[in-house]
Design a protein around this motif. Structure first.
Motif, PDB file in Angstrom:
ATOM      1  N   LYS A  78       0.823  -1.200   0.000  1.00  0.00           N
ATOM      2  CA  LYS A  78       0.000   0.000   0.000  1.00  0.00           C
ATOM      3  C   LYS A  78       0.860   1.254   0.000  1.00  0.00           C
ATOM      4  N   GLN A  79       1.912   1.249   0.835  1.00  0.00           N
ATOM      5  CA  GLN A  79       2.779   2.423   0.919  1.00  0.00           C
ATOM      6  C   GLN A  79       3.618   2.590  -0.348  1.00  0.00           C
ATOM      7  N   MET A  80       4.166   1.491  -0.866  1.00  0.00           N
ATOM      8  CA  MET A  80       4.973   1.578  -2.075  1.00  0.00           C
ATOM      9  C   MET A  80       4.122   1.982  -3.277  1.00  0.00           C
ATOM     10  N   GLY A  81       2.858   1.556  -3.292  1.00  0.00           N
ATOM     11  CA  GLY A  81       1.983   1.880  -4.402  1.00  0.00           C
ATOM     12  C   GLY A  81       1.702   3.362  -4.541  1.00  0.00           C
ATOM     13  N   GLN A  82       1.944   4.125  -3.495  1.00  0.00           N
ATOM     14  CA  GLN A  82       1.724   5.569  -3.537  1.00  0.00           C
ATOM     15  C   GLN A  82       2.936   6.325  -4.073  1.00  0.00           C
TER      16      GLN A  82
END
Length: 279
Positions: A78-82
């Motif tokens: 989720k964090q990397m996808g941002q």
């Protein structure tokens, strides 16, 4: 050489967000790919089972480790996808005794590992073998993050802990991609030997070597006015407002460092800026 693959290893939700955000910041500055390893730790150790421990208990600890790894991976994705990075997330379970080997297998193919500080009240026992696995078996330079540190970026002012050791030289060579982009690199020499080939020019040869790589160098020769070399180094880091420390890792045996303390352990425990190490 340049840093094109950045590795982050996370084992705990409490350190995940900061470790990944710092890795993203550095990977963005370097235009690098970022790999995140989300590790669920099975804390049972083969050969040390307590009396009455049965297969059901072992299965439960393994299930918990798998659940931890899954939750870490979901949060990491989720964090990397941002971010706008090229990235990958690996989910895995590992026994406590095998962490160093497992981390090393990933660190071998990374240019730089960015890891949370392994020592402190809220630090799990697994964080130390994570750092050591990347450094020793993986042969990857690492940046160890301080607690609540500033955003990790290309450093503008670097303090190099220099004692002419092989470990310190390897750290400097590994850090060249960062040093060459810094405004200033301070070669910090504490209590240079009174008798030796470089006694009249401490740090001079390293200064010449770095200057030929385009590094802007200053040499700071300090007296050991505090009980520990690491104390003098940390005070000087604050005095010159350095945003990165470069130093060799574990000049003594790791066992002696763990029992008696040492420059490496003391710097990692107390330094307020990121520490770049290689061995």
């Amino acid at each position: 050489m340049s840093f094109k693959t950045i590795l982050a290893v996370v084992t705990d939700q409490s350190h995940l967000s900061d470790t990944i955000s710092q890795g993203i910041s550095m990977a963005s500055a370097l235009d690098a790919h970022m790999d995140v390893v989300c590790l669920g730790v099975d804390r049972t150790q083969t050969g040390y089972y307590y009396a009455g421990m049965n297969a059901a208990v072992l299965q439960e600890t393994l299930h918990q480790a798998r659940q931890d790894a899954s939750e870490l991976a979901a949060a990491a994705k989720k964090q990397m996808g941002q971010s706008d990075l090229r990235w990958g997330v690996t989910e895995a379970v590992c026994q406590l005794a095998d962490i160093a080997r497992f981390v090393a297998s990933h660190a071998r193919f990374a240019d730089l590992a960015i890891l949370p500080r392994p020592y402190g009240e809220d630090r799990g026992i697994e964080l130390e073998p994570v750092v050591e696995g990347a450094l020793f078996e993986g042969q990857s330079p690492v940046i160890v993050l301080p607690e609540n540190g500033p955003e990790l970026k290309l450093p503008q002012k670097v303090a190099i802990g220099w004692n002419e050791s092989t470990e310190a030289l390897r750290a400097v060579r590994s850090a060249l991609p960062l040093l060459s982009q810094a405004q200033t690199a301070h070669i910090v020499v504490i209590d240079p030997p009174k008798h030796g080939p470089n006694r009249s020019d401490p740090g001079g040869q390293l200064s010449q070597y770095l200057a030929r790589h385009g590094v802007k160098v200053e040499i700071d020769v300090l007296s050991k006015t505090m009980p520990r070399v690491s104390d003098v180094m940390r005070r000087h880091v604050t005095d010159i407002s350095a945003d990165l420390v470069v130093m060799g890792a574990y000049g003594h045996s790791r066992f002696r460092e763990a029992i008696l303390g040492g420059a490496t352990r003391n710097m990692l425990e107390n330094c307020e800026v990121p520490v770049f190490m290689a061995h």
